[in-house]
Design an enzyme around this catalytic site. Sequence first.
Site, PDB file in Angstrom:
ATOM      1  N   SER A 298      26.409  66.742 125.836  1.00  0.00           N
ATOM      2  CA  SER A 298      27.383  65.827 126.446  1.00  0.00           C
ATOM      3  C   SER A 298      27.065  64.385 126.057  1.00  0.00           C
ATOM      4  O   SER A 298      27.973  63.584 125.826  1.00  0.00           O
ATOM      5  CB  SER A 298      27.344  65.949 127.970  1.00  0.00           C
ATOM      6  OG  SER A 298      27.677  67.237 128.374  1.00  0.00           O
TER       7      SER A 298
ATOM      8  N   ARG B  23      19.259  75.509 123.929  1.00  0.00           N
ATOM      9  CA  ARG B  23      19.636  75.094 122.585  1.00  0.00           C
ATOM     10  C   ARG B  23      18.452  75.144 121.634  1.00  0.00           C
ATOM     11  O   ARG B  23      18.432  75.865 120.671  1.00  0.00           O
ATOM     12  CB  ARG B  23      20.205  73.671 122.610  1.00  0.00           C
ATOM     13  CG  ARG B  23      21.632  73.626 123.081  1.00  0.00           C
ATOM     14  CD  ARG B  23      22.029  72.232 123.462  1.00  0.00           C
ATOM     15  NE  ARG B  23      21.257  71.781 124.614  1.00  0.00           N
ATOM     16  CZ  ARG B  23      21.531  70.699 125.306  1.00  0.00           C
ATOM     17  NH1 ARG B  23      22.529  69.937 124.941  1.00  0.00           N
ATOM     18  NH2 ARG B  23      20.816  70.377 126.343  1.00  0.00           N
TER      19      ARG B  23
ATOM     20  N   LYS C 237      21.390  60.581 137.656  1.00  0.00           N
ATOM     21  CA  LYS C 237      21.995  59.724 136.637  1.00  0.00           C
ATOM     22  C   LYS C 237      23.389  59.304 137.131  1.00  0.00           C
ATOM     23  O   LYS C 237      23.991  59.998 137.933  1.00  0.00           O
ATOM     24  CB  LYS C 237      22.196  60.461 135.301  1.00  0.00           C
ATOM     25  CG  LYS C 237      21.214  61.536 134.994  1.00  0.00           C
ATOM     26  CD  LYS C 237      21.693  62.393 133.817  1.00  0.00           C
ATOM     27  CE  LYS C 237      21.110  63.789 133.851  1.00  0.00           C
ATOM     28  NZ  LYS C 237      21.622  64.733 132.909  1.00  0.00           N
TER      29      LYS C 237
ATOM     30  N   HIS D 293      29.094  74.343 126.294  1.00  0.00           N
ATOM     31  CA  HIS D 293      29.173  74.849 127.666  1.00  0.00           C
ATOM     32  C   HIS D 293      30.191  75.984 127.763  1.00  0.00           C
ATOM     33  O   HIS D 293      29.948  76.998 128.412  1.00  0.00           O
ATOM     34  CB  HIS D 293      29.613  73.738 128.627  1.00  0.00           C
ATOM     35  CG  HIS D 293      28.660  72.592 128.752  1.00  0.00           C
ATOM     36  ND1 HIS D 293      29.030  71.288 128.525  1.00  0.00           N
ATOM     37  CD2 HIS D 293      27.344  72.547 129.077  1.00  0.00           C
ATOM     38  CE1 HIS D 293      27.988  70.488 128.733  1.00  0.00           C
ATOM     39  NE2 HIS D 293      26.958  71.222 129.051  1.00  0.00           N
TER      40      HIS D 293
HETATM   41  P1  ADP Z   1      22.030  69.384 133.008  1.00  0.00           P
HETATM   42  O1  ADP Z   1      22.189  67.924 133.311  1.00  0.00           O
HETATM   43  O2  ADP Z   1      21.773  70.237 134.204  1.00  0.00           O
HETATM   44  O3  ADP Z   1      21.112  69.721 131.851  1.00  0.00           O
HETATM   45  P2  ADP Z   1      24.242  69.875 131.228  1.00  0.00           P
HETATM   46  O4  ADP Z   1      25.671  69.754 131.603  1.00  0.00           O
HETATM   47  O5  ADP Z   1      23.703  68.913 130.211  1.00  0.00           O
HETATM   48  O6  ADP Z   1      23.481  69.820 132.602  1.00  0.00           O
HETATM   49  O7  ADP Z   1      23.948  71.350 130.731  1.00  0.00           O
HETATM   50  C1  ADP Z   1      24.175  72.469 131.549  1.00  0.00           C
HETATM   51  C2  ADP Z   1      23.582  73.694 130.888  1.00  0.00           C
HETATM   52  O8  ADP Z   1      24.264  73.941 129.661  1.00  0.00           O
HETATM   53  C3  ADP Z   1      22.112  73.599 130.515  1.00  0.00           C
HETATM   54  O9  ADP Z   1      21.530  74.878 130.700  1.00  0.00           O
HETATM   55  C4  ADP Z   1      22.141  73.223 129.060  1.00  0.00           C
HETATM   56  O10 ADP Z   1      20.963  73.651 128.390  1.00  0.00           O
HETATM   57  C5  ADP Z   1      23.348  74.010 128.598  1.00  0.00           C
HETATM   58  N1  ADP Z   1      23.977  73.438 127.400  1.00  0.00           N
HETATM   59  C6  ADP Z   1      24.326  72.165 127.171  1.00  0.00           C
HETATM   60  N2  ADP Z   1      24.866  72.005 125.946  1.00  0.00           N
HETATM   61  C7  ADP Z   1      24.849  73.246 125.367  1.00  0.00           C
HETATM   62  C8  ADP Z   1      25.225  73.759 124.099  1.00  0.00           C
HETATM   63  N3  ADP Z   1      25.704  72.965 123.144  1.00  0.00           N
HETATM   64  N4  ADP Z   1      25.067  75.089 123.873  1.00  0.00           N
HETATM   65  C9  ADP Z   1      24.543  75.870 124.837  1.00  0.00           C
HETATM   66  N5  ADP Z   1      24.132  75.449 126.040  1.00  0.00           N
HETATM   67  C10 ADP Z   1      24.289  74.156 126.322  1.00  0.00           C
END
Ligand code: ADP
Length: 162
Positions: A128, A90, A41, A17
Amino acid sequence: MKAGIYPGSFDPATFGHLDIIKRAAALMDNLIVGVLKNNGKTPLFSVDERVNMLRDAVKDIENVQVMSFSGLLVDFARQHGVNVIVRGLRAVTDFEYELLMSQTNRVMAPDIDTIFLTTSLDYAYLSSSTVREIASYGGDISKFVPPDIEDIIRKKYKEENR
Ligand code: ADP
């Protein structure tokens, strides 16, 4: 002024992130990181905990603001006069979901566009949920999150296991 919103759950924020935040902030005058409150969630961290963790992690990037939001992302974007949504991609597994979301948002708000930044290879595998799972078994998460966030995650699992 070109402004964007990077929305997500950030439960917790990872190096993946933070990489997207840094790169998106370099492309724009202002970037709002929007921490989602009602995502269906049950998160490990409260929205305030997630906002505070992120604020601390991005404190040195001047044009980034972290705030929480609930409800529709397009409404949040409009409230802040922002018409660019930033998301990270990703792997192909992200693609279908992200495509549907961006198309749906575009039908609801044709004036708002979604742009995608592809993840840095170093963090392509990182999510996450992986971090939560490893931490829940007491594993080393120092390669996945900054030290301050690592401490907060460890404390959380200690509390949960008490
Ligand atoms: P959501 O529940 O909305 O998917 P996340 O917090 O899991 O929220 O992810 C927010 C954004 O960050 C999404 O666009 C996700 O694809 C991106 N993201 C999550 N992990 C990574 C990573 N390791 N590298 C790049 N982008 C990421």
